[in-house]
Design an enzyme around this catalytic site. Sequence first.
Site, mmCIF file in Angstrom:
data_model
loop_
_atom_site.group_PDB
_atom_site.id
_atom_site.type_symbol
_atom_site.label_atom_id
_atom_site.label_comp_id
_atom_site.label_asym_id
_atom_site.label_seq_id
_atom_site.Cartn_x
_atom_site.Cartn_y
_atom_site.Cartn_z
ATOM 1 N N SER A 236 -15.784 39.400 3.245
ATOM 2 C CA SER A 236 -15.140 38.299 3.959
ATOM 3 C C SER A 236 -16.140 37.167 4.109
ATOM 4 C CB SER A 236 -14.666 38.764 5.341
ATOM 5 O OG SER A 236 -15.788 39.082 6.157
ATOM 6 N N LYS A 237 -15.694 36.083 4.729
ATOM 7 C CA LYS A 237 -16.582 34.925 4.895
ATOM 8 C C LYS A 237 -17.801 35.246 5.749
ATOM 9 C CE LYS A 237 -13.958 30.841 3.784
ATOM 10 N NZ LYS A 237 -13.814 29.418 4.090
ATOM 11 N N ARG A 238 -17.664 36.211 6.638
ATOM 12 C CA ARG A 238 -18.816 36.545 7.476
ATOM 13 C C ARG A 238 -19.934 37.198 6.660
ATOM 14 N NH1 ARG A 238 -19.090 41.864 9.264
ATOM 15 N NH2 ARG A 238 -17.308 43.175 8.723
#
Length: 465
Positions: A236-238
């Site tokens: 994910s973006k994290r």
Amino acid sequence: MTTTRFAPSPTGALHIGGARTAIFSWLLARNQGGAFRLRIEDTDRERSLPEHTAAILEALAWLGLDWDDETVYQRQREARHLAAVQQLLDQGKAYWCECTPEEVDAMRETARAAGKKPKYDGRCRCKGLGPGPGRVVRFLLEDGPRVVVEDMVKGHVAVEREELDDMILLRSDGAPVYNLAVVVDDHEMGVTHVLRGEDHLPNTPKQMLLYQALGWETPRFGHVPLIHGADGKKLSKRHGARAVLEYRDEGVLPEALVNYLVRLGWACGDQEIFSREELIKSFTTDNLSSSPARFDPEKLLWLSGHYIKEAPAERLAALLPAYVEAQGLPVPGPEDLAAIIHLFKPRARTLVEMAQAAAFLLVDDDALTYDAAALGKLLSPPPRALFEGLLARLEQADAFTAEALEGLLKEYVAEAGVKFKELGPPLRVALTGGTNSPDLSHTMAALGKARCLARIRRVLKEQSA
């Protein structure tokens, strides 16, 4: 001839998972001297937007993934999908079903309570129904052996027919379902090899049964594991993941992203860096990993830095102005541009880093901002005597090349009886506003004599105020 395809849905941007699948499919086709085709699966009428399609095409072009023949748009092929459904109805391999979604849910709950596979029970198979409001068309799943997928990545995968049910082919609104449309489109596009994410593996036995029912040759399938973050969880973006065009906007070179994504699940010995020609020559599905790969943003940046070092200066000079302008800085002229590339090519990992680092070269001398911590630590109290002596020495300098300045600085600190660290760090702050820049003599040469003198005088003036 080997023909592969990439079939994204234009419901959002192209992210790195999809990009990696596209790269693998493109490499397989190019390695075999075959064709790589593109299909836009735009049947989700609410979420499929033209701007998403345009962004996907732009991202593929930026990555250098050229496709053969015209782009196919799935929505435009509905007549062919409906014809296939009618063929299966005519052959008795499909039937109309009047069961409501609520009734089907009840069937599944009953089966689950009895410890059986929760699925549709086939009660409309023999009713001889025709079209009608709320009705769907279902595939008639006949008894037979297990469905076996000889997967190019996963190996031997077998699914018992009891695990499957009479899947819907045509929804109650008259729209063909994904599995039917994909089979028809892949067949008519001549696709021989399908590489895609392992999240599609449950669809493969259903699609193989449709190929058989329609009398068509089944392509070979390969399902690559999904990409995970460093913590082993879904990417994910994290974890640092971005859409492909975000990497472009961050100044990563496309060849770096392609190289990184290929190695994220494929190997050829211990080699890490590949030219595009080497990738095409070396790529086979035999070396695709069946285990999830872990995304490492730092390794991508390392690769990007490598490709920036290797890039011709002319190419960087063509790309860099846009990144400089995006930082709100004046676009450099040819001389400043050449100086920036010379200074930062060996150390920048992205073009954004290069543009940001070059800010001190592009701003006016009186507009240079100073890092507050560096200013307080290195210029308070000011090394006034050292700066004044250096100012006089620089004023008299005839040559202002990096080589001449290196000698001048060494000679000056020796005569002043100080160590270089007493002059170098404060001088760097005075000239660049911070503590991080290339070699000091090269930095001074890039600024030029007049600007170096002006900035040293400014610091002396401000520190005495």
